[in-house]
Design an enzyme around this catalytic site. Structure first.
Site, PDB file in Angstrom:
ATOM      1  CB  CYS A   1      -1.172 -52.310  50.296  1.00 39.91           C
ATOM      2  SG  CYS A   1      -0.873 -53.700  49.169  1.00 39.91           S
TER       3      CYS A   1
ATOM      4  CG  HIS B   1       1.860 -54.572  52.505  1.00 39.84           C
ATOM      5  ND1 HIS B   1       0.510 -54.321  52.538  1.00 39.84           N
ATOM      6  CD2 HIS B   1       2.433 -53.635  53.300  1.00 39.84           C
ATOM      7  CE1 HIS B   1       0.277 -53.282  53.327  1.00 39.84           C
ATOM      8  NE2 HIS B   1       1.422 -52.849  53.804  1.00 39.84           N
TER       9      HIS B   1
ATOM     10  CG  ASP C   1       1.008 -49.906  55.728  1.00 45.86           C
ATOM     11  OD1 ASP C   1       0.809 -49.159  56.720  1.00 45.86           O
ATOM     12  OD2 ASP C   1       1.200 -51.117  55.849  1.00 45.86           O
TER      13      ASP C   1
END
Length: 159
Positions: free
Chosen positions: A66, A118, A130
């Site tokens: 990510c 994240h 993402d």
């Protein structure tokens, strides 16, 4: 006569020097305005990554985790070098509330502001790009499997 000639030469030199300095500062500010990053460039870079696989610790260009994706997108699309991890990205950039979020802002997820796990790039309409276990995708920021913690603005994109 020599004194008048010397004064004339010094005056001309001063005027030329001032013109050169003024020109330099003007071209620097024009260059900065012309090179201000645009969201559309960052978005183009992010969109080209769609479908690439997830890879823990990967920073591209063939696979991403990510924060590797956001780091890659901002470097290639905005000329901005981001910090490497999602936690570090969260810690170092200006926070913005969800109601003030803009396209290109980073959105963060995790247990709390001290345990960010994240990150994605906001693309508008409640969505982000993402990289996660399904690879680089577009998904909703407020998806039930993510615990939204906050947002940050690493770049003020040109309007």
């Amino acid at each position: 006569m020599k004194v008048k000639a010397l004064k004339f030469i010094l005056t001309v030199a001063a005027v030329l020097g001032l013109a050169l300095v003024t020109s330099h500062f003007h071209s620097d500010s024009s260059a900065q305005a012309a090179t201000k990053p645009s969201y559309s460039e960052a978005y183009k870079v992010a969109k080209k990554q769609l479908g690439k696989p997830y890879g823990w610790g990967s920073t591209g260009p063939s696979r991403f985790d990510c924060s590797g994706l956001t780091k890659y997108v901002f470097k290639k699309g905005a000329g901005k070098t981001l910090h490497r991890t999602a936690q570090s990205q969260y810690n170092h950039y200006k926070k913005v509330s969800y109601k003030n979020i803009k396209k290109g802002d980073l959105v963060f997820f995790g247990g709390s502001k001290h345990s960010i796990s994240h990150v994605g790039m906001y693309i508008g309409n409640g969505k982000m790009i993402d990289s996660q276990n399904r690879g680089v995708i577009v998904e909703r920021v407020k998806a039930p499997w993510w615990n939204y913690v906050g947002s940050a603005r690493p770049v003020n994109f040109a309007s």
